[in-house]
Design an enzyme around this catalytic site. Structure first.
Site, mmCIF file in Angstrom:
data_model
loop_
_atom_site.group_PDB
_atom_site.id
_atom_site.type_symbol
_atom_site.label_atom_id
_atom_site.label_comp_id
_atom_site.label_asym_id
_atom_site.label_seq_id
_atom_site.Cartn_x
_atom_site.Cartn_y
_atom_site.Cartn_z
ATOM 1 N N GLY A 62 0.842 -1.191 0.000
ATOM 2 C CA GLY A 62 0.000 0.000 0.000
ATOM 3 C C GLY A 62 0.873 1.234 0.000
ATOM 4 N N LYS A 63 0.291 2.358 -0.259
ATOM 5 C CA LYS A 63 1.038 3.612 -0.182
ATOM 6 C C LYS A 63 0.046 4.753 -0.038
ATOM 7 C CE LYS A 63 5.396 4.972 -0.594
ATOM 8 N NZ LYS A 63 6.582 4.146 -0.310
ATOM 9 N N GLY A 64 0.493 5.798 0.627
ATOM 10 C CA GLY A 64 -0.375 6.957 0.774
ATOM 11 C C GLY A 64 0.391 8.229 0.539
#
Ligand code: GLU
Length: 423
Positions: free
Chosen positions: A112-114
């Site tokens: 995931g990444k934000g």
């Protein structure tokens, strides 16, 4: 426009860069069309608007993102980036890279990444805190120790992780340290986490040099970027005997053919608002020039797309170790290949960070903390094993290390996807 400004902005779409390597690996693996489509598609993409009261009383609305690429190996894992360059395609690429990074490093996490589109250098501590809390509130249904575990990335660090942990804990009603990694040590962070990415870059560099027969005591190295990853990579690589002849940050490059004292450079940067501007004992060059220096080892540890089809032919390093995510654009791969440059890809080279993030999460869930020696020993062993697996795969498939790393990762996620079934 200066050469620095030219080179420091991403030139290619990072998601396209990721997919073009994915495609080559998927073909070599004979991945079925169905699995190909499953693995290329991010599982979840969340975009939020974050209203924040600024210090002068104005309300500003920021755009925040979280992409969960794949959760077949475990909960999503990946950092949060604060930068004006954040956009959905970048976050999507970075999330996919986390899936492959965890898989290649034998970490039971998905990817995931934000990110938040903002300029943290222009914001006060209070504004950054309100922004981080607004983001956490907006992502309350996304994050969770069993669901999606954020961590620091460009523009964020232990301070932001502390706010995130606190805000999440307040909303769920109990203290939840395992919801985020990269926390300050006193509130459940892991020993060795701050140095972990740079340490992994050093271990990957040493492993590659061993295969290439390069003597560290007779080798030179240039490091692009002097944030957490670049500065610690430079320090630890120097400790291995290499001469660090150039370093750089947003203010430009600093070159000294007789070697830069990295500890002095770190102290200088810390004393000057985290910038190297004016660093004595080195000639000022540009970030672009640093990449083309006649060195044995080049560590791009700044950001995406620094080596592209425009400058790849001028690279003189024999070995590139990707401290940053995506510093070599896909358009440069073939050029570097033909020149015989060995590239240790990001998803392997900078996996030391997420490895120790995993150890932090394990320690939080155990409620029992390890010594720094144990953390480092386990992280080093993990990196060496991952490097060897990728190296052997590159021999088996007669491909470069990048494609080999994608093969190892995609094969693992594809196998688990098939075994889990339910599609
Ligand atoms: N942001 C780091 C990376 O890109 C660390 C991620 C993590 O520890 O979850 O690998």
């Amino acid at each position: 426009m200066s050469a620095t400004a030219e080179i420091i902005k991403p030139a290619e779409n990072p998601f396209d860069s990721m997919m073009s390597r994915f495609d080559v690996a998927a073909k070599l693996l004979n991945l079925s069309e169905g699995l190909y489509n499953v693995l290329k598609s991010p599982a979840k993409q969340v975009i939020v608007s974050l209203p924040v009261t600024m210090d002068d009383g104005r309300i500003e609305v920021f755009e925040g993102f979280r992409v969960v690429h794949n959760i077949n190996l475990g909960p999503a894992k990946g950092g949060i980036r604060y930068s004006m360059d954040v956009h959905l395609d970048e976050v999507k690429a970075l999330a996919a890279w986390m899936t492959w990074k965890c898989a290649v490093s034998n970490i039971p996490f998905g990817g995931g990444k934000g990110g938040i589109k903002c300029d943290p250098r222009k914001m006060s501590v209070g504004e950054l805190e309100r922004l981080t809390r607004a983001y956490t509130r907006a992502m309350i249904d996304v994050f969770g120790p069993e669901k999606d575990i954020p961590a620091p990335d460009m523009g964020t660090g232990p301070r932001e992780m502390a706010w995130l942990m606190d805000q999440y804990s307040k909303l769920v009603g109990y203290s939840s340290p395992a919801v985020v990694t990269g926390k300050p040590l006193v509130m459940g962070g892991s020993k060795g986490r701050v140095e972990a990415t740079g340490r992994g870059v050093m271990v990957a560099t040493r492993s590659a040099m061993l295969k290439m027969g390069l003597n560290p005591f007779k080798s030179t190295c240039a490091v692009q970027g002097f944030g957490n990853v670049g500065s610690i990579s430079a320090k630890l690589i120097e400790q291995q005997g290499l001469k660090i002849v150039a370093i750089s940050d947003v203010t430009g490059g600093y070159y000294n053919p007789n070697g830069i004292n990295v500890a002095e450079a770190i102290a200088y940067s810390q004393a000057h608002a985290n910038q190297l501007e004016g660093f004595p004992g080195a000639e000022k060059i540009s970030n672009a020039q640093l990449l083309e220096l006649d060195v044995d080892v080049l560590v791009p540890a700044a950001m995406e797309d620094q080596i592209t089809k425009h400058n790849a032919a001028n690279i003189k390093a024999k070995l590139i170790v990707e401290g940053a995510n995506g510093p070599v654009a896909a358009s440069a791969d073939d050029i570097l290949n033909e020149k015989g440059v060995m590239v240790v890809p990001d998803i392997l080279a900078n996996a030391g960070g997420v490895t120790v993030s995993y150890f932090e999460w394990v320690q939080n869930r155990l409620g029992y903390f390890w010594t720094e020696e144990r953390v480092n020993r386990r992280a080093d062993r993990n990196m060496k094993e991952a490097f060897e697996t990728v190296y052997q795969t590159s021999l088996k498939y007669n491909c470069n290390l990048r494609i080999a790393a994608y093969i190892v990762a995609i094969d693992k996620v594809a196998q688990v996807t098939q075994l889990r079934g339910g599609i």
